[in-house]
Scaffold this motif. Structure first.
Motif, PDB file in Angstrom:
ATOM      1  N   GLU A 265       0.828  -1.208   0.000  1.00  9.11           N
ATOM      2  CA  GLU A 265       0.000   0.000   0.000  1.00  9.11           C
ATOM      3  C   GLU A 265       0.863   1.259   0.000  1.00  9.11           C
ATOM      4  N   THR A 266       1.916   1.250   0.820  1.00 10.09           N
ATOM      5  CA  THR A 266       2.818   2.408   0.856  1.00 10.09           C
ATOM      6  C   THR A 266       3.494   2.605  -0.493  1.00 10.09           C
ATOM      7  N   LEU A 267       3.918   1.511  -1.103  1.00 10.44           N
ATOM      8  CA  LEU A 267       4.585   1.575  -2.400  1.00 10.44           C
ATOM      9  C   LEU A 267       3.670   2.166  -3.457  1.00 10.44           C
ATOM     10  N   GLN A 268       2.381   1.834  -3.347  1.00  7.57           N
ATOM     11  CA  GLN A 268       1.413   2.311  -4.341  1.00  7.57           C
ATOM     12  C   GLN A 268       1.232   3.829  -4.278  1.00  7.57           C
ATOM     13  N   HIS A 269       1.380   4.418  -3.070  1.00  2.43           N
ATOM     14  CA  HIS A 269       1.139   5.854  -2.903  1.00  2.43           C
ATOM     15  C   HIS A 269       2.431   6.665  -2.838  1.00  2.43           C
ATOM     16  N   ALA A 270       3.577   6.017  -2.955  1.00  5.96           N
ATOM     17  CA  ALA A 270       4.854   6.686  -2.678  1.00  5.96           C
ATOM     18  C   ALA A 270       5.114   7.902  -3.558  1.00  5.96           C
ATOM     19  N   THR A 271       4.645   7.882  -4.810  1.00  2.00           N
ATOM     20  CA  THR A 271       4.942   8.994  -5.721  1.00  2.00           C
ATOM     21  C   THR A 271       3.831  10.040  -5.768  1.00  2.00           C
ATOM     22  N   GLU A 272       2.845   9.902  -4.879  1.00  2.00           N
ATOM     23  CA  GLU A 272       1.789  10.912  -4.835  1.00  2.00           C
ATOM     24  C   GLU A 272       2.273  12.106  -4.009  1.00  2.00           C
TER      25      GLU A 272
END
Length: 649
Positions: A449-456
């Motif tokens: 989940e963290t990886l999915q939002h990291a570039t936001e």
């Protein structure tokens, strides 16, 4: 007293038997002499063989047989068999008087005298044509069904007994699962399940569900003979007798591995599209906010610098102004990161030698990361240059290194490496040569989940006050704007690798970079100019006017492009136009194009916080760019460049 006589009192036993036989119409019952000559004939024989008694009595019974049977001597063999065995029973084709055939069930019994002498034969024939037609139809249907099942190769169709053992096997089952019939018939169907499913009792639950609910259907992994897995759709139906007794199961299995892979790929594509649309929407919002914030910072910074110059040095006031300027500059840095994420920053893309860039940053990296972090570099002997903005790339690498350090609170190692790859279509980038710059740490790693939002933007795991959440988004925007991409690979507890993919610099770009001359400088003192300042934001316009006047120029203010054109038309002379880009009704580029039409020698400077502009649509418009927020010094430099360049050709 009178006695009543019975009506049949005069009938003999022979008469009664004859009446009985004549009353039977469903069976041909008649007698043959020892040689096979017909001696009696009942109504049943006449009904379905077609002969009247006077037509057949005295004739040999072989005429009821087909031509082929007569030639083969079958009639005589039938009589011989009856004499030898005491009885003959059989079925076969017989011929009526009209030549049509019927299927007959025949029973022949020898008739003997008390002395054992053969007196003849009793022959009973029944017409079974309809029943045979039904049996033939059923047999044909069963055969067709068997051929159908055996001919199906896309489905494994087979039967199980009540305990789950395989009792038959079609070609589809052999093709999908790999077993020949002699290898699998008699084996338990659980061998098709994975080890995990067998241990959990899945095969038995499947049969129990089919018995309880009348049907079982599910998808899951199954095992072929060679041990490979395939994704299967399985249907199990119980088979019962008429009284409800379970006799087994019908099982149909289909290999849907390709369909599953296609579905997963489609879902991944949908997710990627959704993510792309979401990031694009966030980018649009972020870019708009950053642009408006840039304008505010432009007014704040410019005003503070002017105030600082005009106030006398006061030890109580000067530090406050310096502090405000530094805070505004930090705000400007944030807007630049936001614009980088939105891919709207100004990039000066040139060929960059990555090993040289990293070597030049080694001391800076080590000081920034501290003594508890070890830095290792791994570069091939030969690595082509990439096309990127040197300063932005340097900042991106520093950001990645700091993120890696923060992921290792107890210290650890960071590996900076690079490799060249020639990518083909379908790998997320345009086909071509790329260099992958990777920063790998041995830290805590990120969950899915963290990886999915990291570039936001503004997403951070560092806690309040420890991160802006704009570092990775900025790098993501830099990569996208440079024609590459940022790829994050991480697992919880296994560290993180950040890959920055950048296109290899072309030969022409390298040659242009090597031959680029130094920017022209101005050796002349700047004379006072008449400048038209254009901006729809009154705060920014006021600030720009003040700066220009501070530099000694005369300024004509214009709150829109149309006002600017009117000002130029009514002025005696105009030396320069400085215009904002994002304005209603007419943009800065459109204003520059209009100026070129009427005043082709009038230079124009475009002031904007955006890096990507539709310059291709105005290829004939020559202008300089001034990045917002700008200082008075930045403004003076761009004016000098505009005047040194001379009139547009």
């Amino acid at each position: 007293m009178k006695t009543l006589a019975r009506p049949n009192a005069s009938l003999t036993d022979d008469d009664r038997y004859r009446l009985l036989l004549d009353a039977v119409t469903d069976y041909a019952i008649y007698m043959l002499d020892p040689s096979g000559i017909v001696t009696t004939w009942n109504a049943g024989a006449q009904r379905f063989k077609g002969y009247a008694p006077d037509e057949i009595v005295g004739q040999h019974f072989s005429r009821f047989y087909t031509e082929e049977d007569r030639k083969s001597g079958l009639p005589q063999r039938v009589l011989d068999s009856a004499v030898r065995s005491g009885k003959f029973e059989g079925q076969g084709w017989r011929v009526r008087k009209d030549g049509t055939r019927f299927w007959a069930s025949v029973a022949i019994d020898p008739i003997r005298a008390p002395s054992g002498e053969l007196l003849g034969f009793a022959k009973i024939t029944r017409d079974l044509t309809e029943r045979k037609a039904a049996e033939d139809s059923l047999k044909k249907s069963e055969e067709q069904f068997r051929l159908l099942v055996q001919g199906v190769t896309d489905y494994a169709i087979y039967l199980l007994d009540a305990e789950g053992h395989v009792t038959n096997w079609n070609l589809g089952a052999q093709r999908i699962k790999g077993y020949a019939p002699d290898e699998i018939v008699g084996q338990h169907f659980s061998r098709f399940y994975t080890e995990e499913d067998r241990k959990s009792g899945a095969p038995q639950r499947a049969l129990e569900t089919a018995i309880r609910e009348g049907r079982y259907e599910k998808e899951g992994w199954r095992i072929r003979k060679d041990g490979t897995r395939f994704w299967a759709n399985v249907v199990i139906d119980p088979i019962r007798r008429e009284d409800g007794t379970l006799i087994g199961f019908a099982k149909i299995t289909r290999d849907i591995s390709e369909r599953r892979e296609t579905q997963l790929a489609l879902e991944a594509a949908r997710e990627a599209l959704f993510q792309s649309q979401k990031m694009d929407a966030i980018g649009q919002l972020t870019g708009g906010v950053a642009h408006d914030f840039n304008n505010l910072l432009m007014a704040v910074l410019g005003s503070l610098e002017l105030v600082q110059k005009r106030l006398t040095q006061d030890p109580r006031v000067s530090p406050l102004i310096d502090n405000a300027i530094q805070a505004a500059k930090r705000g400007a840095s944030l807007t630049q990161r936001m614009l980088a994420f939105a891919r709207r920053q100004e990039l000066d893309a040139k060929p960059v030698n990555l090993p040289n860039l990293v070597r030049g940053m080694t001391d800076l990296l080590q000081r920034s990361l501290g003594p508890e972090v070890m830095i290792e570099t791994r570069f091939p002997l030969s690595l082509p240059s990439v096309q990127a903005d040197f300063n932005q790339l340097e900042m991106a690498l520093l950001n990645l290194a700091v993120n890696a350090r923060d992921a290792m609170p107890q210290g650890g190692s960071i590996v900076v490496s690079a490799k060249e790859e020639n990518l083909v279509a379908g790998q997320g980038l345009k086909p071509g040569r790329y260099v992958c710059l990777a920063v790998t740490d041995s830290g805590e790693g990120m969950d899915e989940e963290t990886l999915q939002h990291a570039t936001e933007p503004f997403f951070t795991t560092k806690g309040v006050g420890k991160g802006t959440g704009l570092g990775l988004p900025m790098i993501h925007g830099l990569a996208e704007q440079s024609g590459g991409r940022l790829v994050l690979k991480s697992r919880k507890g296994e560290g993180t690798t950040a890959e920055l993919w950048l296109p290899v610099a072309t030969t022409s770009a390298i040659a242009a970079g090597e031959g680029q001359a130094a920017a022209p400088g101005s050796g002349k003192a700047m004379r006072p100019l008449v400048v038209v300042a254009v901006d729809d934001d009154p705060l920014v316009l006021m600030n720009t006017v003040e700066m220009l006047e501070e530099l000694g120029h005369m300024v004509l203010e214009a709150p829109s492009a149309h006002h600017a054109l009117d000002a130029i038309r009514h002025a005696e002379a105009v030396d320069l136009v400085i215009t904002d880009q994002a304005m209603p009704h007419m943009t800065g580029l459109e204003l520059a194009a209009a100026i070129r039409e009427e005043w082709p020698k009038l230079p124009t400077v475009l002031a904007t916080g955006y890096g990507e502009l539709p310059l291709s649509a105005n290829a004939n418009v020559r202008m300089l760019k001034l990045n917002k927020p700008f200082s008075e010094n930045d403004l003076a430099k761009v004016i000098a460049q505009a005047m040194d360049a001379g009139p547009a050709r």
